[in-house]
Design a protein around this motif. Structure first.
Motif, PDB file in Angstrom:
ATOM      1  N   GLN A  42     -70.325  -1.832   7.915  1.00 54.30           N
ATOM      2  CA  GLN A  42     -69.719  -1.475   6.639  1.00 54.30           C
ATOM      3  C   GLN A  42     -69.116  -2.683   5.937  1.00 54.30           C
ATOM      4  O   GLN A  42     -68.855  -2.631   4.740  1.00 54.30           O
ATOM      5  N   ILE A  43     -68.898  -3.764   6.650  1.00 54.58           N
ATOM      6  CA  ILE A  43     -68.178  -4.912   6.091  1.00 54.58           C
ATOM      7  C   ILE A  43     -68.991  -6.203   6.152  1.00 54.58           C
ATOM      8  O   ILE A  43     -69.067  -6.947   5.182  1.00 54.58           O
ATOM      9  N   ILE A  44     -69.572  -6.498   7.305  1.00 61.77           N
ATOM     10  CA  ILE A  44     -70.255  -7.777   7.492  1.00 61.77           C
ATOM     11  C   ILE A  44     -71.495  -7.832   6.596  1.00 61.77           C
ATOM     12  O   ILE A  44     -72.353  -6.954   6.653  1.00 61.77           O
ATOM     13  N   ASN A 126     -57.704 -14.788  -5.880  1.00 61.15           N
ATOM     14  CA  ASN A 126     -58.848 -15.700  -5.850  1.00 61.15           C
ATOM     15  C   ASN A 126     -58.746 -16.738  -4.730  1.00 61.15           C
ATOM     16  O   ASN A 126     -59.045 -17.909  -4.923  1.00 61.15           O
ATOM     17  N   LEU A 127     -58.334 -16.270  -3.567  1.00 62.73           N
ATOM     18  CA  LEU A 127     -58.215 -17.144  -2.406  1.00 62.73           C
ATOM     19  C   LEU A 127     -59.155 -16.637  -1.320  1.00 62.73           C
ATOM     20  O   LEU A 127     -59.119 -15.458  -0.966  1.00 62.73           O
ATOM     21  N   GLY A 149     -55.496  -7.440   1.879  1.00 63.14           N
ATOM     22  CA  GLY A 149     -56.569  -6.910   1.047  1.00 63.14           C
ATOM     23  C   GLY A 149     -57.661  -7.913   0.764  1.00 63.14           C
ATOM     24  O   GLY A 149     -58.320  -7.840  -0.282  1.00 63.14           O
ATOM     25  N   LYS A 150     -57.881  -8.850   1.685  1.00 66.47           N
ATOM     26  CA  LYS A 150     -58.858  -9.925   1.478  1.00 66.47           C
ATOM     27  C   LYS A 150     -60.043  -9.801   2.431  1.00 66.47           C
ATOM     28  O   LYS A 150     -59.874  -9.481   3.615  1.00 66.47           O
ATOM     29  N   SER A 151     -61.215 -10.088   1.920  1.00 67.54           N
ATOM     30  CA  SER A 151     -62.354 -10.358   2.796  1.00 67.54           C
ATOM     31  C   SER A 151     -62.246 -11.801   3.271  1.00 67.54           C
ATOM     32  O   SER A 151     -61.647 -12.635   2.591  1.00 67.54           O
ATOM     33  N   TYR A 152     -62.818 -12.105   4.419  1.00 68.13           N
ATOM     34  CA  TYR A 152     -62.694 -13.464   4.939  1.00 68.13           C
ATOM     35  C   TYR A 152     -63.973 -13.901   5.622  1.00 68.13           C
ATOM     36  O   TYR A 152     -64.867 -13.089   5.898  1.00 68.13           O
ATOM     37  N   CYS A 153     -64.040 -15.194   5.889  1.00 70.00           N
ATOM     38  CA  CYS A 153     -65.173 -15.805   6.583  1.00 70.00           C
ATOM     39  C   CYS A 153     -64.697 -16.343   7.922  1.00 70.00           C
ATOM     40  O   CYS A 153     -63.592 -16.883   8.024  1.00 70.00           O
ATOM     41  N   CYS A 154     -65.540 -16.208   8.934  1.00 70.76           N
ATOM     42  CA  CYS A 154     -65.221 -16.708  10.269  1.00 70.76           C
ATOM     43  C   CYS A 154     -66.234 -17.776  10.677  1.00 70.76           C
ATOM     44  O   CYS A 154     -67.445 -17.559  10.590  1.00 70.76           O
ATOM     45  N   VAL A 155     -65.710 -18.926  11.102  1.00 68.07           N
ATOM     46  CA  VAL A 155     -66.531 -20.004  11.642  1.00 68.07           C
ATOM     47  C   VAL A 155     -66.090 -20.229  13.092  1.00 68.07           C
ATOM     48  O   VAL A 155     -65.123 -20.951  13.353  1.00 68.07           O
ATOM     49  N   ALA A 183     -60.679  -4.908   9.324  1.00 70.93           N
ATOM     50  CA  ALA A 183     -62.050  -5.144   8.867  1.00 70.93           C
ATOM     51  C   ALA A 183     -62.577  -6.422   9.494  1.00 70.93           C
ATOM     52  O   ALA A 183     -61.860  -7.420   9.579  1.00 70.93           O
ATOM     53  N   PRO A 184     -63.831  -6.431   9.937  1.00 68.54           N
ATOM     54  CA  PRO A 184     -64.421  -7.666  10.450  1.00 68.54           C
ATOM     55  C   PRO A 184     -64.674  -8.642   9.305  1.00 68.54           C
ATOM     56  O   PRO A 184     -64.495  -8.296   8.127  1.00 68.54           O
ATOM     57  N   PRO A 185     -65.091  -9.871   9.591  1.00 68.85           N
ATOM     58  CA  PRO A 185     -65.357 -10.824   8.515  1.00 68.85           C
ATOM     59  C   PRO A 185     -66.531 -10.408   7.644  1.00 68.85           C
ATOM     60  O   PRO A 185     -67.465  -9.745   8.105  1.00 68.85           O
TER      61      PRO A 185
END
Length: 467
Positions: A42-44, A126-127, A149-155, A183-185
């Motif tokens: 649902q998120i990735i 906008n971050l 309330g942010k989506s994020y990226c995982c490295v 929520a996952p990244p």
């Protein structure tokens, strides 16, 4: 490998074309399986795996997040491993980049308080949060971004744990370790060169975490056989279907070979997806993780360092396997229940107070235990049910579980700990932990079966625990 998402944004698992042509069939199958199931999240939106993948970070962020300010979250070690290079790539592409660095020593604690403080840092408009790191950092950012309330990226900077793709953040709340729904990244970008450069011990931790799925599967089989928690037709094969493929080359994990690390990280990612789909950590976690969580809540150290989650799971895994090996030798179909072994809720509360010195942890353990407590008559019904299903259940467990000697060999070959003393745990401490572990989750495992049958003491006395 692309499939439309309900919001019309494409979701994918990307591998460079040469990877499909050159990788072993097992790796190719794993890549295809990941490609099949990422679109169901649902998120990735995308999992991108490649050598030198970090060079693709700017374009991937632009595609999934747009051109906004980026905040890189890392610690001093993971900044050197990948954070600085990520900053350079982003700045070359015109991104404005901030960084938030945690110290490497002492390591940040995976607590709800730390995550809430971090969440305040991420609330600016906008971050784009980009976490560069492993377990603790990922859990902190996952929770913080979700609350902001942010989506994020995982490295990821190491193939060290299974939580990168999961929808849960494992954090301590007033000392009690619990999985918080998050929520996952939105984007997971995995650079195989970075994974290969990680300390080999970190890959062994991931291997230990993945090996724990073997006894965790046994626990789910027990719960399924007793009608307590049915095995899920999607989550089960996602974790268990290719588990042996992911575990088959421990020497490659120890040596940091790219194909072996790729298999390991995909196995860990598939586990995370299974947890999202099922809605809990049941597909990935059983008595092995409950044992590990006890030591993590104790902030257990060895040689002056906190013992990693994966190392704790490795010993939890072999401890649980030893209990299974013992249990499978017992003729439970002829088991005669001794009513004097029954424990009232008051008996369990007394035991909890003795096992957990921290009042808040004891309180939480009591809450979890009440959820699965059975009255005397219910215990007798459960025992009768167990006796009736035992021949079939025994066969299912034997077909599923690896021999303990085999699993011990695999873990040792991957350089994971195989004896409790290797992480500073004594025989007394191990047995106390096994007794305590059943209280911290309402989830039914082999530990509950041993407790309800009154066989716990005998099992701990006779089983070949990894001392």
């Amino acid at each position: 490998m692309h499939s439309p998402h309900p919001n019309q944004e494409k979701k994918s698992v990307n591998q460079a074309d040469h990877t499909h042509n050159e990788c072993k069939p097992s790796n190719k199958d794993l890549v295809q399986l990941l490609a099949e199931f990422v679109p169901k999240s649902q998120i990735i939106r995308e999992v991108f795996i490649d050598s030198s993948a970090l060079k693709n970070l700017p374009e991937k962020l632009l595609h999934h997040f747009g051109q906004s300010k980026v905040i890189l979250i890392a610690d001093e070690n993971t900044w050197s491993a990948g954070g600085l290079a990520a900053q350079n790539e982003l700045q070359k592409a015109g991104y404005v980049v901030e960084k938030l660095l945690f110290p490497a020593n002492p390591q940040p604690r995976p607590t709800i308080e730390t995550a809430r403080t971090l969440s305040d840092e991420l609330r600016s408009d906008n971050l784009i949060p980009v976490v560069v790191g492993t377990g603790v950092l990922n859990d902190l950012v996952k929770f913080a971004a979700f609350k902001a309330g942010k989506s994020y990226c995982c490295v990821p900077t190491a193939a060290s744990m299974d939580g990168y793709a999961s929808a849960g953040s494992v954090l301590s709340d007033q000392g009690f370790k619990i999985t918080h729904n998050c929520a996952p990244p939105k984007l997971i970008l995995i650079d195989l060169d970075i994974l290969g450069a990680a300390p080999s011990a970190m890959s062994s931790w991931g291997y230990g975490d993945l090996a724990g799925k073997v006894p965790a599967g046994g626990d789910w089989i027990i719960a399924d056989s007793l009608g307590l928690e049915n095995i899920d037709k999607i989550a089960w094969p996602l974790v268990q279907g290719n588990l042996r493929l992911c575990l088959e080359n421990p020497e490659g994990i120890r040596k940091g070979e790219p194909e072996s690390l790729q298999s390991l990280i995909i196995g860990l990612l598939l586990t995370g997806l299974a947890m999202e789909f099922f809605g809990s950590s049941r597909p990935a976690s059983g008595a092995d993780h409950q044992i590990a969580h006890i030591w993590e809540m104790e902030h257990h150290q060895f040689n002056g360092q906190l013992v990693s989650h994966g190392a704790c799971v490795s010993i939890g895994c072999l401890s649980t396997m030893a209990l299974y090996e013992w249990l499978l030798q017992q003729p439970l179909e002829r088991f005669a229940y001794n009513k004097s072994n029954y424990k009232t809720m008051e008996d369990k509360e007394t035991e909890i107070q003795c096992l957990f010195r921290e009042p808040e942890i004891a309180r939480r353990a009591l809450v979890e235990t009440k959820k699965k407590h059975l009255e005397s008559g219910q215990i007798e019904e459960r025992i009768d049910q167990l006796k009736n299903v035992w021949p079939k259940l025994k066969s299912r467990l034997q077909n599923h579980l690896l021999p303990t000697t085999k699993l011990k060999y695999l873990l040792e070959a991957a350089n994971a700990p195989i004896r409790a003393y290797q992480i500073g745990i004594s025989e007394e401490h191990l047995k106390k932990t096994i007794r305590a572990a059943r209280f911290i989750r309402s989830r039914y495992t082999i530990l509950d079966l041993l407790d309800q049958t009154g066989l716990m003491d005998k099992a701990l006395s006779e089983a070949q625990l990894p001392l």
